[in-house]
Design a protein around this motif. Sequence first.
Motif, PDB file in Angstrom:
ATOM      1  N   PHE A   1       4.304   0.038   8.585  1.00 41.86           N
ATOM      2  CA  PHE A   1       4.664   1.462   7.622  1.00 41.86           C
ATOM      3  C   PHE A   1       6.044   1.734   7.635  1.00 41.86           C
ATOM      4  O   PHE A   1       6.821   1.393   8.687  1.00 41.86           O
ATOM      5  CB  PHE A   1       3.848   2.491   8.426  1.00 41.86           C
ATOM      6  CG  PHE A   1       2.373   2.525   8.021  1.00 41.86           C
ATOM      7  CD1 PHE A   1       1.386   1.750   8.843  1.00 41.86           C
ATOM      8  CD2 PHE A   1       1.800   3.207   7.116  1.00 41.86           C
ATOM      9  CE1 PHE A   1       0.160   1.808   8.588  1.00 41.86           C
ATOM     10  CE2 PHE A   1       0.471   3.254   6.575  1.00 41.86           C
ATOM     11  CZ  PHE A   1      -0.477   2.565   7.487  1.00 41.86           C
TER      12      PHE A   1
ATOM     13  N   PHE B   1       3.567   7.358   2.677  1.00 42.01           N
ATOM     14  CA  PHE B   1       3.842   6.103   3.637  1.00 42.01           C
ATOM     15  C   PHE B   1       3.625   5.000   2.732  1.00 42.01           C
ATOM     16  O   PHE B   1       2.390   4.794   2.243  1.00 42.01           O
ATOM     17  CB  PHE B   1       3.086   6.118   5.011  1.00 42.01           C
ATOM     18  CG  PHE B   1       3.107   7.166   5.763  1.00 42.01           C
ATOM     19  CD1 PHE B   1       2.526   8.242   5.765  1.00 42.01           C
ATOM     20  CD2 PHE B   1       4.222   6.889   7.122  1.00 42.01           C
ATOM     21  CE1 PHE B   1       2.872   9.409   6.941  1.00 42.01           C
ATOM     22  CE2 PHE B   1       4.294   7.946   7.884  1.00 42.01           C
ATOM     23  CZ  PHE B   1       3.770   9.197   7.775  1.00 42.01           C
TER      24      PHE B   1
ATOM     25  N   GLN C   1      -0.778  11.694   3.522  1.00 45.51           N
ATOM     26  CA  GLN C   1      -1.130  12.253   4.762  1.00 45.51           C
ATOM     27  C   GLN C   1      -1.053  13.748   4.281  1.00 45.51           C
ATOM     28  O   GLN C   1       0.153  14.250   4.396  1.00 45.51           O
ATOM     29  CB  GLN C   1      -0.418  12.039   5.980  1.00 45.51           C
ATOM     30  CG  GLN C   1      -1.016  12.637   7.307  1.00 45.51           C
ATOM     31  CD  GLN C   1      -0.287  12.261   8.627  1.00 45.51           C
ATOM     32  OE1 GLN C   1       0.898  11.678   8.358  1.00 45.51           O
ATOM     33  NE2 GLN C   1      -0.958  12.318   9.745  1.00 45.51           N
TER      34      GLN C   1
ATOM     35  N   GLU D   1       2.913  14.025   3.268  1.00 38.37           N
ATOM     36  CA  GLU D   1       3.584  13.025   3.632  1.00 38.37           C
ATOM     37  C   GLU D   1       3.288  11.813   3.077  1.00 38.37           C
ATOM     38  O   GLU D   1       1.973  11.462   3.008  1.00 38.37           O
ATOM     39  CB  GLU D   1       3.917  12.892   5.268  1.00 38.37           C
ATOM     40  CG  GLU D   1       4.898  12.116   5.707  1.00 38.37           C
ATOM     41  CD  GLU D   1       5.390  12.093   7.006  1.00 38.37           C
ATOM     42  OE1 GLU D   1       4.575  12.877   7.684  1.00 38.37           O
ATOM     43  OE2 GLU D   1       6.346  11.509   7.490  1.00 38.37           O
TER      44      GLU D   1
ATOM     45  N   PHE E   1       0.624  -1.221  -0.088  1.00 34.87           N
ATOM     46  CA  PHE E   1      -0.063  -0.002  -0.154  1.00 34.87           C
ATOM     47  C   PHE E   1       0.968   1.304  -0.131  1.00 34.87           C
ATOM     48  O   PHE E   1       1.937   1.286   0.515  1.00 34.87           O
ATOM     49  CB  PHE E   1      -0.861   0.041   1.203  1.00 34.87           C
ATOM     50  CG  PHE E   1      -1.715  -1.239   1.360  1.00 34.87           C
ATOM     51  CD1 PHE E   1      -1.129  -2.345   2.120  1.00 34.87           C
ATOM     52  CD2 PHE E   1      -3.043  -1.370   0.988  1.00 34.87           C
ATOM     53  CE1 PHE E   1      -2.151  -3.424   2.181  1.00 34.87           C
ATOM     54  CE2 PHE E   1      -3.858  -2.242   1.282  1.00 34.87           C
ATOM     55  CZ  PHE E   1      -3.362  -3.397   1.848  1.00 34.87           C
TER      56      PHE E   1
ATOM     57  N   GLY F   1      -1.995  18.081   8.465  1.00 35.21           N
ATOM     58  CA  GLY F   1      -3.117  18.372   9.343  1.00 35.21           C
ATOM     59  C   GLY F   1      -4.276  17.223   9.164  1.00 35.21           C
ATOM     60  O   GLY F   1      -5.339  17.448   9.833  1.00 35.21           O
ATOM     61  N   GLN F   2      -4.024  16.325   8.261  1.00 27.67           N
ATOM     62  CA  GLN F   2      -5.294  15.391   7.960  1.00 27.67           C
ATOM     63  C   GLN F   2      -4.623  13.858   8.442  1.00 27.67           C
ATOM     64  O   GLN F   2      -3.578  13.730   8.862  1.00 27.67           O
ATOM     65  CB  GLN F   2      -5.604  15.444   6.734  1.00 27.67           C
ATOM     66  CG  GLN F   2      -6.396  16.811   6.300  1.00 27.67           C
ATOM     67  CD  GLN F   2      -6.896  16.641   4.662  1.00 27.67           C
ATOM     68  OE1 GLN F   2      -7.154  15.671   4.280  1.00 27.67           O
ATOM     69  NE2 GLN F   2      -6.831  17.835   4.173  1.00 27.67           N
ATOM     70  N   HIS F   3      -5.649  13.031   8.318  1.00 26.02           N
ATOM     71  CA  HIS F   3      -5.215  11.549   8.650  1.00 26.02           C
ATOM     72  C   HIS F   3      -4.786  10.935   7.276  1.00 26.02           C
ATOM     73  O   HIS F   3      -4.865  11.643   6.183  1.00 26.02           O
ATOM     74  CB  HIS F   3      -6.483  10.978   9.256  1.00 26.02           C
ATOM     75  CG  HIS F   3      -7.633  10.888   8.016  1.00 26.02           C
ATOM     76  ND1 HIS F   3      -8.548  11.859   8.291  1.00 26.02           N
ATOM     77  CD2 HIS F   3      -7.976   9.731   7.350  1.00 26.02           C
ATOM     78  CE1 HIS F   3      -9.322  11.437   7.076  1.00 26.02           C
ATOM     79  NE2 HIS F   3      -9.166  10.162   6.612  1.00 26.02           N
ATOM     80  N   LEU F   4      -4.334   9.582   7.498  1.00 21.63           N
ATOM     81  CA  LEU F   4      -3.714   8.964   6.374  1.00 21.63           C
ATOM     82  C   LEU F   4      -4.936   8.354   5.367  1.00 21.63           C
ATOM     83  O   LEU F   4      -6.014   8.080   5.819  1.00 21.63           O
ATOM     84  CB  LEU F   4      -3.127   7.738   6.730  1.00 21.63           C
ATOM     85  CG  LEU F   4      -1.432   7.724   7.344  1.00 21.63           C
ATOM     86  CD1 LEU F   4      -1.417   8.488   8.710  1.00 21.63           C
ATOM     87  CD2 LEU F   4      -0.721   6.638   7.156  1.00 21.63           C
TER      88      LEU F   4
ATOM     89  N   TYR G   1      -0.051   5.091   1.277  1.00 28.61           N
ATOM     90  CA  TYR G   1      -0.890   6.234   1.922  1.00 28.61           C
ATOM     91  C   TYR G   1      -0.380   7.417   1.644  1.00 28.61           C
ATOM     92  O   TYR G   1       0.965   7.663   1.678  1.00 28.61           O
ATOM     93  CB  TYR G   1      -1.259   5.861   3.514  1.00 28.61           C
ATOM     94  CG  TYR G   1      -1.960   4.630   3.810  1.00 28.61           C
ATOM     95  CD1 TYR G   1      -1.524   3.117   3.540  1.00 28.61           C
ATOM     96  CD2 TYR G   1      -3.409   4.914   3.861  1.00 28.61           C
ATOM     97  CE1 TYR G   1      -2.346   2.228   3.715  1.00 28.61           C
ATOM     98  CE2 TYR G   1      -4.115   3.746   4.093  1.00 28.61           C
ATOM     99  CZ  TYR G   1      -3.697   2.292   4.200  1.00 28.61           C
ATOM    100  OH  TYR G   1      -4.653   1.238   4.389  1.00 28.61           O
TER     101      TYR G   1
ATOM    102  N   LEU H   1      -0.430  -4.187   9.513  1.00 29.56           N
ATOM    103  CA  LEU H   1       0.137  -3.475   8.462  1.00 29.56           C
ATOM    104  C   LEU H   1       1.226  -2.675   8.859  1.00 29.56           C
ATOM    105  O   LEU H   1       1.310  -1.948  10.068  1.00 29.56           O
ATOM    106  CB  LEU H   1      -0.817  -2.347   7.949  1.00 29.56           C
ATOM    107  CG  LEU H   1      -0.671  -1.761   6.602  1.00 29.56           C
ATOM    108  CD1 LEU H   1      -0.826  -2.978   5.455  1.00 29.56           C
ATOM    109  CD2 LEU H   1      -1.821  -0.816   6.287  1.00 29.56           C
TER     110      LEU H   1
ATOM    111  N   LEU I   1      -5.637   6.357   1.783  1.00 27.27           N
ATOM    112  CA  LEU I   1      -5.185   5.402   0.927  1.00 27.27           C
ATOM    113  C   LEU I   1      -5.035   5.752  -0.454  1.00 27.27           C
ATOM    114  O   LEU I   1      -5.855   6.546  -1.128  1.00 27.27           O
ATOM    115  CB  LEU I   1      -6.025   3.960   0.599  1.00 27.27           C
ATOM    116  CG  LEU I   1      -5.613   3.283  -0.433  1.00 27.27           C
ATOM    117  CD1 LEU I   1      -4.258   2.260   0.238  1.00 27.27           C
ATOM    118  CD2 LEU I   1      -6.700   2.111  -0.533  1.00 27.27           C
TER     119      LEU I   1
END
Lengths: 116, 115
Positions: free
Chosen positions: A106, A90, A38, A88, A34, A41-44, A36, A104, A46
Motif C-alpha cells: 500500500f 490508498f 477508508q 482516506e 487497486f 472509523g471504518q475498514h478499507l 481502496y 499487496l 475496494l
Amino acid sequence: AQSVSQHNHHVILSEAASLELGCNYSYGGTVNLFWYVQYPGQHLQLLLKYFSGDPLVKGIKGFEAEFIKSKFSFNLRKPSVQWSDTAEYFCAVNAYGSSNTGKLIFGQGTTLQVKP
Amino acid sequence: DAGVIQSPRHEVTEMGQEVTLRCKPISGHDYLFWYRQTMMRGLELLIYFNNNVPIDDSGMPEDRFSAKMPNASFSTLKIQPSEPRDSAVYFCASTLSSGGNSPLHFGNGTRLTVT
C-alpha cells in the motif's frame, strides 16, 4: 522491492470540484493495481481494480483510474466530488507472478476532505 | 458471508503486558494478511500466510511480535511485551489465491492502545 508512492498526503476540495490523486509504483513486471477507500472509523474497502485490458477502469461511486504503464502510474479521478467522499484513499500494488504473489503493498494514503 | 472478523475491537493495556489479537478470515480464502495502521507510517504489512504457512514476515517490527495460523479459519497476532509505540489499528485481511488478482477483504480492525 516493490513500493508505492502517493504524492498528495492531504487534499481539501469543495463539493463539485474535480479530483485527481496521484499514485506511482516501482516494479518492472506485471502488476495488479487497486484503490481502496477508508471512510472515517471504518475498514478499507475496494474502490476499483486493474488487472489487464482497458487501462481506464471504472469503480464504484463515480471513481475511475487510469493505468499508464510507461509512467508506472495509476491515478484516481472523479469529475465531481461530494461531501460523502471525505475519506482516506490508498493505492495498492500486487506484483503479479513474483515470488510474493498475493502480497499487496500500500501507499501511504491520501486524506481527502470535501467541504460542503 | 460474515466477512473477516477481528477481535477485540478495542484493546487498552499497560506497557509490558501481553496482547493477543484475533482474526477469522472469510471461509475459503487461503491468504491472510496482518497490517498495522498508524498516522506516521500509514498501512504497513506485518506478515502474511498462504494455506496457513507464513510466507513473508519481513514486516514484523521485532521479536516482540509473533503471528500464528493454526488452521484455515483462525489467526493470532501476539505482542509480548507491549510498548506504547505499538499503539495502532491492526487490520486482518484475507483473499483467494488467483495470482494476486483477488482484492483483499479487510476486517474492522483492532484499535490497540498501550499506556
